[in-house]
Design a protein around this motif. Sequence first.
Motif, PDB file in Angstrom:
ATOM      1  N   TYR A  21      38.981  55.556 159.760  1.00 10.24           N
ATOM      2  CA  TYR A  21      38.575  55.619 158.361  1.00 10.24           C
ATOM      3  C   TYR A  21      37.061  55.770 158.241  1.00 10.24           C
ATOM      4  CZ  TYR A  21      43.323  54.978 156.954  1.00 10.24           C
ATOM      5  OH  TYR A  21      44.662  55.187 156.764  1.00 10.24           O
ATOM      6  N   TYR A  55      38.226  61.454 151.998  1.00  8.47           N
ATOM      7  CA  TYR A  55      39.482  60.890 151.490  1.00  8.47           C
ATOM      8  C   TYR A  55      39.739  61.285 150.029  1.00  8.47           C
ATOM      9  CZ  TYR A  55      43.367  57.650 151.026  1.00  8.47           C
ATOM     10  OH  TYR A  55      44.618  57.124 150.819  1.00  8.47           O
ATOM     11  N   ARG A  99      49.195  56.680 141.261  1.00  2.00           N
ATOM     12  CA  ARG A  99      48.339  55.671 140.588  1.00  2.00           C
ATOM     13  C   ARG A  99      48.855  55.431 139.156  1.00  2.00           C
ATOM     14  NH1 ARG A  99      46.036  55.129 145.421  1.00  2.00           N
ATOM     15  NH2 ARG A  99      44.461  56.630 146.003  1.00  2.00           N
ATOM     16  N   GLY A 113      44.055  46.717 151.319  1.00  3.03           N
ATOM     17  CA  GLY A 113      43.837  48.041 151.924  1.00  3.03           C
ATOM     18  C   GLY A 113      43.423  49.003 150.823  1.00  3.03           C
ATOM     19  N   GLY A 158      40.974  50.895 150.232  1.00  2.00           N
ATOM     20  CA  GLY A 158      40.354  52.192 150.512  1.00  2.00           C
ATOM     21  C   GLY A 158      39.192  52.458 149.576  1.00  2.00           C
ATOM     22  N   ASP A 183      39.497  45.560 152.533  1.00  2.00           N
ATOM     23  CA  ASP A 183      39.722  46.690 153.438  1.00  2.00           C
ATOM     24  C   ASP A 183      38.919  46.451 154.714  1.00  2.00           C
ATOM     25  OD1 ASP A 183      40.867  49.778 152.770  1.00  2.00           O
ATOM     26  OD2 ASP A 183      39.590  49.579 154.539  1.00  2.00           O
ATOM     27  N   LEU A 184      39.471  46.960 155.823  1.00  2.06           N
ATOM     28  CA  LEU A 184      38.787  46.828 157.121  1.00  2.06           C
ATOM     29  C   LEU A 184      37.613  47.786 157.253  1.00  2.06           C
ATOM     30  CD1 LEU A 184      41.350  46.833 160.105  1.00  2.06           C
ATOM     31  CD2 LEU A 184      39.705  45.058 159.514  1.00  2.06           C
ATOM     32  N   SER A 185      37.641  48.868 156.482  1.00  2.00           N
ATOM     33  CA  SER A 185      36.662  49.934 156.706  1.00  2.00           C
ATOM     34  C   SER A 185      35.476  49.833 155.750  1.00  2.00           C
ATOM     35  CB  SER A 185      37.371  51.289 156.533  1.00  2.00           C
ATOM     36  OG  SER A 185      36.429  52.296 156.250  1.00  2.00           O
ATOM     37  N   GLY A 204      37.460  42.931 155.271  1.00  2.00           N
ATOM     38  CA  GLY A 204      38.207  41.991 156.104  1.00  2.00           C
ATOM     39  C   GLY A 204      39.602  42.500 156.393  1.00  2.00           C
ATOM     40  N   ASN A 205      40.341  41.641 157.121  1.00  2.00           N
ATOM     41  CA  ASN A 205      41.673  42.011 157.589  1.00  2.00           C
ATOM     42  C   ASN A 205      42.745  41.389 156.690  1.00  2.00           C
ATOM     43  OD1 ASN A 205      44.047  42.456 159.094  1.00  2.00           O
ATOM     44  ND2 ASN A 205      42.850  42.437 160.997  1.00  2.00           N
ATOM     45  N   ALA A 206      43.698  42.214 156.284  1.00  2.00           N
ATOM     46  CA  ALA A 206      44.753  41.757 155.370  1.00  2.00           C
ATOM     47  C   ALA A 206      45.626  40.657 155.972  1.00  2.00           C
ATOM     48  CB  ALA A 206      45.627  42.945 154.984  1.00  2.00           C
ATOM     49  N   SER A 226      48.796  50.177 148.499  1.00  2.00           N
ATOM     50  CA  SER A 226      49.371  51.517 148.545  1.00  2.00           C
ATOM     51  C   SER A 226      49.007  52.232 149.830  1.00  2.00           C
ATOM     52  CB  SER A 226      48.967  52.326 147.303  1.00  2.00           C
ATOM     53  OG  SER A 226      47.648  52.693 147.357  1.00  2.00           O
ATOM     54  N   LEU A 227      50.006  52.848 150.414  1.00  2.00           N
ATOM     55  CA  LEU A 227      49.862  53.646 151.646  1.00  2.00           C
ATOM     56  C   LEU A 227      49.173  52.841 152.732  1.00  2.00           C
ATOM     57  CD1 LEU A 227      48.870  56.951 149.856  1.00  2.00           C
ATOM     58  CD2 LEU A 227      51.130  56.247 150.669  1.00  2.00           C
ATOM     59  N   PHE A 228      49.574  51.603 152.856  1.00  2.00           N
ATOM     60  CA  PHE A 228      48.901  50.662 153.747  1.00  2.00           C
ATOM     61  C   PHE A 228      49.864  50.073 154.784  1.00  2.00           C
ATOM     62  CE2 PHE A 228      48.182  46.072 154.315  1.00  2.00           C
ATOM     63  CZ  PHE A 228      47.079  46.143 155.139  1.00  2.00           C
ATOM     64  N   GLN A 288      51.046  51.655 158.266  1.00  2.00           N
ATOM     65  CA  GLN A 288      50.159  51.833 159.414  1.00  2.00           C
ATOM     66  C   GLN A 288      49.948  50.535 160.208  1.00  2.00           C
ATOM     67  OE1 GLN A 288      46.321  52.912 157.767  1.00  2.00           O
ATOM     68  NE2 GLN A 288      46.387  51.148 156.450  1.00  2.00           N
TER      69      GLN A 288
HETATM   70  C1  LIG Z   1      45.752  55.390 153.831  1.00  2.00           C
HETATM   71  S1  LIG Z   1      44.445  54.342 153.317  1.00  2.00           S
HETATM   72  C2  LIG Z   1      45.026  53.930 151.684  1.00  2.00           C
HETATM   73  C3  LIG Z   1      43.895  53.532 150.805  1.00  2.00           C
HETATM   74  C4  LIG Z   1      44.287  53.201 149.353  1.00  2.00           C
HETATM   75  N1  LIG Z   1      45.168  52.059 149.292  1.00  2.00           N
HETATM   76  C5  LIG Z   1      44.931  54.381 148.664  1.00  2.00           C
HETATM   77  O1  LIG Z   1      46.009  54.239 148.085  1.00  2.00           O
HETATM   78  O2  LIG Z   1      44.307  55.452 148.651  1.00  2.00           O
HETATM   79  C6  LIG Z   1      44.737  52.821 154.194  1.00  2.00           C
HETATM   80  C7  LIG Z   1      43.574  51.814 154.094  1.00  2.00           C
HETATM   81  O3  LIG Z   1      43.976  50.605 154.758  1.00  2.00           O
HETATM   82  C8  LIG Z   1      42.829  50.070 155.445  1.00  2.00           C
HETATM   83  N2  LIG Z   1      43.300  49.151 156.502  1.00  2.00           N
HETATM   84  C9  LIG Z   1      43.966  49.463 157.650  1.00  2.00           C
HETATM   85  N3  LIG Z   1      44.307  48.340 158.322  1.00  2.00           N
HETATM   86  C10 LIG Z   1      43.852  47.297 157.572  1.00  2.00           C
HETATM   87  C11 LIG Z   1      43.900  45.881 157.712  1.00  2.00           C
HETATM   88  N4  LIG Z   1      44.505  45.303 158.771  1.00  2.00           N
HETATM   89  N5  LIG Z   1      43.341  45.107 156.758  1.00  2.00           N
HETATM   90  C12 LIG Z   1      42.729  45.669 155.673  1.00  2.00           C
HETATM   91  N6  LIG Z   1      42.649  47.008 155.484  1.00  2.00           N
HETATM   92  C13 LIG Z   1      43.193  47.811 156.413  1.00  2.00           C
HETATM   93  C14 LIG Z   1      42.119  51.302 155.958  1.00  2.00           C
HETATM   94  O4  LIG Z   1      40.772  51.026 156.267  1.00  2.00           O
HETATM   95  C15 LIG Z   1      42.292  52.262 154.779  1.00  2.00           C
HETATM   96  O5  LIG Z   1      41.228  52.186 153.863  1.00  2.00           O
END
Ligand SMILES: C[S@@+](CC[C@H](N)C(=O)[O-])C[C@H]1O[C@@H](n2cnc3c(N)ncnc32)[C@H](O)[C@@H]1O
Length: 209
Positions: free
Chosen positions: A6, A13, A25, A44, A46, A65-67, A87-89, A105-107, A110
């Motif tokens: 990311y 993005y 959305r 997450g 983003g 978000d981690l990024s 931080g980490n979810a 969303s979309l989180f 992965q």
């Molecule tokens: C595909 S993007 C989706 C972003 C946003 N939710 C959207 O709908 O556009 C996934 C996001 O999850 C974040 N992410 C991945 N692993 C994570 C974790 N363990 N904790 C927090 N955020 C995380 C990524 O950095 C990224 O910004």
Amino acid sequence: MAKKRYFEAAKWYDPLFENVLRGLRMAVVELVPPREGLRVLDVGCGTGAQLAIYKEGGGEVFGIDLSSPMLSIARSKLNGSSVLANGNAISMPFPDHCFDLVLSSLFLHQINPSLRPAVLSEMVRVLQPGGQLILIDFHPQDSRPLKGKLTYGLISAIEFLAGWDHYNNSRDFLTRGGVSSLAGVVGLKICRSAVKGNGNLGIYLIGWA
Ligand SMILES: C[S@@+](CC[C@H](N)C(=O)[O-])C[C@H]1O[C@@H](n2cnc3c(N)ncnc32)[C@H](O)[C@@H]1O
């Protein structure tokens, strides 16, 4: 992995995906409309696009978000007046039961399969009793019409470009039955859902089983 990918993708993005994601959305705000003082957490988050809609409707918005590159775009969009945690979810820096709405969303697709139930339970921990939980993610389907197959092919290509772990986690998520089976693992159920993206993207309002 997520941090590195990311970092590279953050500036692309919104230009690449936000037009396509706009329908998702808006479907989210149809399920839970914004209102003054609504405390919303996006896990997450983003670049903060969903939070921006809730903020415009008077909500108090929070994200994690981690990024850092994704978060810095979210900060500029939200004018710094929101709480955005890097931080980490799996372990969020928020007290128990403090949000009216938790969304993601979309989180989840992965996240490593072994961690997914704990991440979902962490979302429930910070939700108020009677609060609402919305998950948006890839929707599993046995058969799709041609348009759906083409959309699925495009999604798979994007997931592949996001890296091997990301791709494998995403495939595993769908093979296991996506949000509905994950919800069942932690004692939750789907109360309402809508399917978009030619059958490939689900928006799920979650409740207690
Ligand atoms: C595909 S993007 C989706 C972003 C946003 N939710 C959207 O709908 O556009 C996934 C996001 O999850 C974040 N992410 C991945 N692993 C994570 C974790 N363990 N904790 C927090 N955020 C995380 C990524 O950095 C990224 O910004």
